[in-house]
Design an enzyme around this catalytic site. Structure first.
Site, PDB file in Angstrom:
ATOM      1  N   ASN A   8       3.037   1.979   0.307  1.00 35.95           N
ATOM      2  CA  ASN A   8       3.033   0.735   1.366  1.00 35.95           C
ATOM      3  C   ASN A   8       4.039  -0.185   0.638  1.00 35.95           C
ATOM      4  O   ASN A   8       3.573  -0.832  -0.257  1.00 35.95           O
ATOM      5  CB  ASN A   8       1.597   0.153   1.752  1.00 35.95           C
ATOM      6  CG  ASN A   8       1.771  -0.955   2.671  1.00 35.95           C
ATOM      7  OD1 ASN A   8       2.700  -1.278   2.903  1.00 35.95           O
ATOM      8  ND2 ASN A   8       0.590  -1.644   2.711  1.00 35.95           N
ATOM      9  N   TRP A   9       5.102  -0.414   1.072  1.00 38.68           N
ATOM     10  CA  TRP A   9       6.007  -1.282   0.525  1.00 38.68           C
ATOM     11  C   TRP A   9       5.627  -2.790   0.840  1.00 38.68           C
ATOM     12  O   TRP A   9       6.537  -3.634   0.464  1.00 38.68           O
ATOM     13  CB  TRP A   9       7.494  -0.957   0.546  1.00 38.68           C
ATOM     14  CG  TRP A   9       8.114   0.200  -0.288  1.00 38.68           C
ATOM     15  CD1 TRP A   9       6.978   1.153  -1.087  1.00 38.68           C
ATOM     16  CD2 TRP A   9       9.289   0.479  -0.819  1.00 38.68           C
ATOM     17  NE1 TRP A   9       7.870   1.771  -1.903  1.00 38.68           N
ATOM     18  CE2 TRP A   9       9.355   1.399  -1.783  1.00 38.68           C
ATOM     19  CE3 TRP A   9      10.353  -0.210  -0.654  1.00 38.68           C
ATOM     20  CZ2 TRP A   9      10.314   2.048  -2.253  1.00 38.68           C
ATOM     21  CZ3 TRP A   9      11.817   0.487  -0.901  1.00 38.68           C
ATOM     22  CH2 TRP A   9      11.636   1.504  -1.961  1.00 38.68           C
ATOM     23  N   LYS A  10       4.871  -2.857   1.846  1.00 39.51           N
ATOM     24  CA  LYS A  10       4.842  -4.334   2.457  1.00 39.51           C
ATOM     25  C   LYS A  10       6.137  -5.087   2.779  1.00 39.51           C
ATOM     26  O   LYS A  10       7.090  -4.435   3.168  1.00 39.51           O
ATOM     27  CB  LYS A  10       3.854  -4.840   1.424  1.00 39.51           C
ATOM     28  CG  LYS A  10       2.627  -4.230   1.267  1.00 39.51           C
ATOM     29  CD  LYS A  10       1.525  -4.790   0.540  1.00 39.51           C
ATOM     30  CE  LYS A  10       0.282  -4.070   0.234  1.00 39.51           C
ATOM     31  NZ  LYS A  10      -0.964  -4.747  -0.306  1.00 39.51           N
ATOM     32  N   HIS A  92      -3.783  -2.640   8.799  1.00 41.45           N
ATOM     33  CA  HIS A  92      -3.959  -3.080   7.468  1.00 41.45           C
ATOM     34  C   HIS A  92      -4.727  -4.426   7.335  1.00 41.45           C
ATOM     35  O   HIS A  92      -4.497  -5.380   8.072  1.00 41.45           O
ATOM     36  CB  HIS A  92      -2.378  -3.067   6.892  1.00 41.45           C
ATOM     37  CG  HIS A  92      -2.497  -3.318   5.522  1.00 41.45           C
ATOM     38  ND1 HIS A  92      -2.814  -4.643   4.771  1.00 41.45           N
ATOM     39  CD2 HIS A  92      -2.381  -2.325   4.235  1.00 41.45           C
ATOM     40  CE1 HIS A  92      -2.854  -4.453   3.245  1.00 41.45           C
ATOM     41  NE2 HIS A  92      -2.600  -3.096   2.945  1.00 41.45           N
ATOM     42  N   GLU A  94      -3.679  -6.924   5.764  1.00 37.20           N
ATOM     43  CA  GLU A  94      -2.931  -8.100   5.572  1.00 37.20           C
ATOM     44  C   GLU A  94      -2.416  -8.551   7.317  1.00 37.20           C
ATOM     45  O   GLU A  94      -2.318  -9.541   7.596  1.00 37.20           O
ATOM     46  CB  GLU A  94      -1.592  -7.963   4.917  1.00 37.20           C
ATOM     47  CG  GLU A  94      -2.053  -7.884   3.243  1.00 37.20           C
ATOM     48  CD  GLU A  94      -1.423  -6.931   2.495  1.00 37.20           C
ATOM     49  OE1 GLU A  94      -0.316  -6.480   2.865  1.00 37.20           O
ATOM     50  OE2 GLU A  94      -1.937  -6.811   1.425  1.00 37.20           O
ATOM     51  N   GLU A 162      -9.671   0.618   2.368  1.00 38.99           N
ATOM     52  CA  GLU A 162      -9.040  -0.103   1.681  1.00 38.99           C
ATOM     53  C   GLU A 162     -10.050  -1.437   1.365  1.00 38.99           C
ATOM     54  O   GLU A 162      -9.877  -2.295   2.250  1.00 38.99           O
ATOM     55  CB  GLU A 162      -7.763  -0.668   2.001  1.00 38.99           C
ATOM     56  CG  GLU A 162      -6.682   0.271   1.958  1.00 38.99           C
ATOM     57  CD  GLU A 162      -5.370  -0.103   1.968  1.00 38.99           C
ATOM     58  OE1 GLU A 162      -4.595   0.516   0.985  1.00 38.99           O
ATOM     59  OE2 GLU A 162      -4.843  -0.744   2.811  1.00 38.99           O
ATOM     60  N   GLY A 168      -4.358  -5.395  -4.303  1.00 36.53           N
ATOM     61  CA  GLY A 168      -3.336  -6.017  -4.960  1.00 36.53           C
ATOM     62  C   GLY A 168      -4.041  -6.917  -6.076  1.00 36.53           C
ATOM     63  O   GLY A 168      -3.609  -8.042  -6.722  1.00 36.53           O
ATOM     64  N   SER A 207      -5.444  -1.236  -5.562  1.00 34.92           N
ATOM     65  CA  SER A 207      -5.014  -1.045  -6.902  1.00 34.92           C
ATOM     66  C   SER A 207      -5.310   0.324  -7.424  1.00 34.92           C
ATOM     67  O   SER A 207      -5.658   0.643  -8.625  1.00 34.92           O
ATOM     68  CB  SER A 207      -6.130  -1.952  -7.440  1.00 34.92           C
ATOM     69  OG  SER A 207      -6.020  -3.133  -7.236  1.00 34.92           O
ATOM     70  N   GLY A 228      -0.149   0.331  -2.583  1.00 38.21           N
ATOM     71  CA  GLY A 228       0.985  -0.732  -2.561  1.00 38.21           C
ATOM     72  C   GLY A 228       1.954  -0.937  -3.639  1.00 38.21           C
ATOM     73  O   GLY A 228       2.791  -0.408  -3.946  1.00 38.21           O
ATOM     74  N   GLY A 229       1.294  -1.873  -4.534  1.00 41.77           N
ATOM     75  CA  GLY A 229       2.473  -2.314  -5.768  1.00 41.77           C
ATOM     76  C   GLY A 229       2.883  -0.960  -6.596  1.00 41.77           C
ATOM     77  O   GLY A 229       3.947  -0.800  -6.887  1.00 41.77           O
TER      78      GLY A 229
HETATM   79  P1  PGA Z   1      -2.381  -2.286  -3.927  1.00 40.88           P
HETATM   80  O1  PGA Z   1      -2.366  -2.404  -2.180  1.00 40.88           O
HETATM   81  O2  PGA Z   1      -1.978  -0.973  -4.057  1.00 40.88           O
HETATM   82  O3  PGA Z   1      -1.137  -3.176  -4.093  1.00 40.88           O
HETATM   83  O4  PGA Z   1      -3.572  -2.914  -4.082  1.00 40.88           O
HETATM   84  C1  PGA Z   1      -2.696  -1.444  -1.490  1.00 40.88           C
HETATM   85  C2  PGA Z   1      -2.569  -1.583   0.007  1.00 40.88           C
HETATM   86  O5  PGA Z   1      -2.581  -2.847   0.500  1.00 40.88           O
HETATM   87  O6  PGA Z   1      -2.333  -0.634   0.981  1.00 40.88           O
END
Ligand code: PGA
Length: 247
Positions: A8-10, A92, A94, A162, A168, A207, A228-229
């Site tokens: 997930n590149w957000k 998600h 967010e 999640e 994050g 994470s 994500g990251g």
């Molecule tokens: P993260 O994000 O790996 O940076 O913790 C995961 C996500 O939000 O899908």
């Protein structure tokens, strides 16, 4: 079941980032798991071009519940499909926080995505306060029941667990805590969609990185990750793909 490493590149990435996709495809030409990258909408078509003929699949990060209309700034499931996406992340945390998305809205989006021919990746997870209050299973059970279409199948649905506090932050639940939630989700999903639940990929997200991927992928009912990251760089995401392929 074929496992899934989803990135997930957000709100990250421009044309310059597309070299990461070719690097990933080159390093993993025939992985033993599925590989998916979900870039911002602006990159979907170009990323799909770069990924053509490789095992890298492309997904969106959200879609509208309607297929077209007067909804400035929104994107429909049909448009994602038309741009080269095969999957879409929905609900998600967010989106649930920044855009106040409810379970009912996520459900409507998931129904629209599946109807359009996309695979819906429905995200659920508790906040830190909810975990501290001992309400984790209650919260994820309610989210699952409220956001997953009752007629979803193993071919149309993926669930991502999640924990909001793990996204994050570099913090993760213990392996036992992840195991407890994933076993619970399998049972709850069976109550929601029946026998198809056995084949639905249950991803862990929050994470995940190369250094913890192997131990997380050894947990029963963890069928992949939403990353994500660590999905932004081909080297990191590739290491996670390798860990999942070996699991
Ligand atoms: P993260 O994000 O790996 O940076 O913790 C995961 C996500 O939000 O899908």
């Amino acid at each position: 079941m074929r496992k899934l490493a989803a990135g997930n590149w957000k709100m990250n990435g421009t044309a310059a980032s597309l070299t990461e996709v070719s690097a990933l495809a080159q390093a993993h030409p025939a992985p033993a798991c599925d590989m998916l990258l979900c870039p911002p909408a602006t990159l979907i078509a170009r990323m799909a071009d770069v990924a053509k003929g490789t095992p890298v699949m492309i997904g969106g990060q959200d879609c509208h519940a309607k297929s077209s209309g007067a909804h400035t700034g929104d994107i429909s499931a049909e448009m994602l499909l038309d741009s080269g996406a095969s999957h879409v992340i929905l609900g998600h945390s967010e989106r649930r926080t920044d855009h106040a998305e409810t379970d009912a809205q996520v459900l409507a989006k998931a129904e629209a995505a599946i109807k359009a021919g996309l695979i819906a990746i429905v995200c659920i997870g508790e906040t830190e306060a909810e975990r501290d209050a001992g309400r984790t299973l209650d919260v994820v059970g309610t989210q699952l029941h409220g956001s997953v279409p009752a007629d979803a199948t193993a071919a149309t649905l993926v669930i991502a667990y999640e924990p909001v506090w793990a996204i994050g932050t570099g913090r993760t639940p213990t392996l036992a805590e992840i195991a407890e939630v994933h076993a619970f989700l399998r049972t709850r999903l069976t109550a929601r969609i029946g026998v198809q639940a056995a084949g639905v990929r249950l991803l862990y997200g929050g994470s995940v990185k190369p250094s913890n991927a192997t131990e997380i992928f050894a947990i029963p009912h963890v069928d992949g990750a939403l990353v994500g990251g660590a999905s932004l760089k081909a080297a990191d995401f590739g290491a996670i793909v390798a860990a999942l392929s070996a699991a």
